[in-house]
Write an enzyme that holds these catalytic residues in place. Structure first.
Site, mmCIF file in Angstrom:
data_model
loop_
_atom_site.group_PDB
_atom_site.id
_atom_site.type_symbol
_atom_site.label_atom_id
_atom_site.label_comp_id
_atom_site.label_asym_id
_atom_site.label_seq_id
_atom_site.Cartn_x
_atom_site.Cartn_y
_atom_site.Cartn_z
ATOM 1 C CG ASN A 53 -2.107 -5.831 -9.106
ATOM 2 O OD1 ASN A 53 -2.915 -6.181 -9.968
ATOM 3 N ND2 ASN A 53 -1.779 -6.599 -8.075
ATOM 4 C CD1 TRP A 54 -4.748 -1.130 -12.965
ATOM 5 C CD2 TRP A 54 -6.148 -1.671 -14.626
ATOM 6 N NE1 TRP A 54 -4.492 -0.283 -14.009
ATOM 7 C CE2 TRP A 54 -5.348 -0.593 -15.048
ATOM 8 C CE3 TRP A 54 -7.093 -2.189 -15.513
ATOM 9 C CZ2 TRP A 54 -5.459 -0.014 -16.309
ATOM 10 C CZ3 TRP A 54 -7.213 -1.610 -16.778
ATOM 11 C CH2 TRP A 54 -6.404 -0.539 -17.166
ATOM 12 C CE LYS A 55 -4.071 -5.673 -5.301
ATOM 13 N NZ LYS A 55 -4.014 -5.730 -3.852
ATOM 14 C CG HIS A 57 -0.230 -10.107 -5.698
ATOM 15 N ND1 HIS A 57 -1.130 -10.182 -4.659
ATOM 16 C CD2 HIS A 57 0.038 -8.782 -5.863
ATOM 17 C CE1 HIS A 57 -1.396 -8.954 -4.219
ATOM 18 N NE2 HIS A 57 -0.695 -8.090 -4.945
ATOM 19 C CD GLU A 116 -4.536 -9.277 -3.560
ATOM 20 O OE1 GLU A 116 -4.749 -9.227 -4.779
ATOM 21 O OE2 GLU A 116 -4.421 -8.256 -2.842
ATOM 22 C CD GLU A 162 2.599 -5.951 -3.610
ATOM 23 O OE1 GLU A 162 2.159 -4.846 -3.955
ATOM 24 O OE2 GLU A 162 2.041 -7.019 -3.893
ATOM 25 N N GLY A 178 -3.942 -3.197 0.960
ATOM 26 C CA GLY A 178 -5.373 -2.905 1.000
ATOM 27 C C GLY A 178 -5.892 -2.503 2.373
ATOM 28 C CB SER A 202 -1.585 1.060 2.007
ATOM 29 O OG SER A 202 -2.530 0.058 2.319
ATOM 30 N N GLY A 239 -1.827 -0.873 -5.722
ATOM 31 C CA GLY A 239 -3.125 -1.489 -5.954
ATOM 32 C C GLY A 239 -4.208 -0.430 -6.065
ATOM 33 N N GLY A 240 -4.924 -0.208 -4.956
ATOM 34 C CA GLY A 240 -6.096 0.667 -4.955
ATOM 35 C C GLY A 240 -5.863 2.025 -5.602
HETATM 36 P P1 13P Z 1 -2.849 -1.704 -2.278
HETATM 37 O O1 13P Z 1 -2.014 -0.607 -2.873
HETATM 38 O O2 13P Z 1 -4.309 -1.587 -2.577
HETATM 39 O O3 13P Z 1 -2.552 -1.878 -0.811
HETATM 40 O O4 13P Z 1 -2.402 -3.069 -2.991
HETATM 41 C C1 13P Z 1 -1.058 -3.379 -3.055
HETATM 42 C C2 13P Z 1 -0.882 -4.544 -3.930
HETATM 43 O O5 13P Z 1 -1.226 -5.650 -3.587
HETATM 44 C C3 13P Z 1 -0.321 -4.315 -5.274
HETATM 45 O O6 13P Z 1 0.014 -5.508 -5.891
#
Ligand code: 13P
Length: 249
Positions: free
Chosen positions: A9-11, A93, A95, A164, A170, A210, A231-232
């Site tokens: 997920n590049w966000k 998600h 977020e 998640e 994050g 993470s 994510g990251g």
């Molecule tokens: P991180 O891997 O950056 O913690 O993000 C997880 C996430 O929200 C993937 O959708």
């Protein structure tokens, strides 16, 4: 036997050049992870580009609207995702739940339109740190799962669930494999009790929060963890390759 999946997920990150680099790298990497479904989730503006280049991976949208079409400025529809042959969509998600006020009821509508359009929703669920500390993690994920499934028949449709925990997103603080496994096994038990053993055994449950090149292997070796939503670390090509390979073991 569930096939592993790793979704990146590049966000709200990346560029056209980054998208081209990721497509090329993951098309090349595909033979080494043929036992894993690798899914790239770029921002909507790059989705068509990344999907158009896809050979060794699939794509997911990061969001979709529940309406068919019309005056919804800034939104995209399931028909548009079908049009570009995108297969998956992240739904709910944390977020989006937190920053864009997505409720369980909205998420249920999105799940229903995705399934009706033969898209596979990746339903994101997970508790906050306060909820975990209050001993509410199980109740929260159960509520989120059941609310999201309200209007769909899982006996005839596939979805993916991504657990998640919000406190792990994050933050660099990954849930321990034991903490994640405990919730994943619980989610599967909810699917069995509320729907059927067949659905519980077939549905892939990913862990997100993470996930890194260092933690992926141990997490993915847990019996009820079928891969990750990353994510990251999905923005770092070499790390994401390691994570995809970890799911192939
Ligand atoms: P991180 O891997 O950056 O913690 O993000 C997880 C996430 O929200 C993937 O959708």
């Amino acid at each position: 036997m569930r096939k592993s999946m790793v979704a990146g997920n590049w966000k709200m990150n990346g560029s056209s050049a980054f998208a081209a680099q990721m497509s090329e790298q993951f098309n090349q990497h595909a033979p080494t992870v043929s036992s894993v479904d690798v899914v790239l989730c770029p921002p909507a503006i790059y989705l068509s580009q990344v999907q158009g280049d896809a050979q060794g991976y699939a794509c997911a949208a990061q969001n979709v609207h529940f309406a068919g079409s019309g005056a919804f400025t800034g939104e995209i529809s399931v028909a548009m995702l079908n049009d570009i042959k995108c297969k998956y969509v992240l739904v709910g998600h944390s977020e989006r739940r937190e920053m864009f006020a997505e409720t369980d009821a909205i998420i249920a509508k999105k799940m229903a339109v995705c399934v009706a359009a033969s898209l596979v929703p990746i339903l994101c669920i997970g508790e906050t740190l306060v909820q975990r500390n209050n001993g509410e993690a199980f109740a929260v994920v159960k509520r989120q799962v059941l609310a999201a499934l309200e209007d769909i028949d899982l006996k005839t449709n596939d979805i993916v669930i991504a657990y998640e925990p919000i406190w792990a997103i994050g933050t660099g603080e990954t849930a321990t494999p034991e903490q994640a496994q405990e919730i994943h096994a619980y989610i599967r038990s909810v699917l069995e009790a509320e729907i059927s053993l067949e659905v519980a055994e077939r549905t892939r449950i990913l862990y997100g929060g993470s996930v890194s090149a260092l933690t992926a292997s141990e997490l993915f070796s847990q019996p009820d963890i079928d891969g990750g939503l990353v994510g990251g670390a999905s923005l770092k090509v070499e790390d994401f390759k390691i994570i995809c390979s970890a799911a192939a073991n």
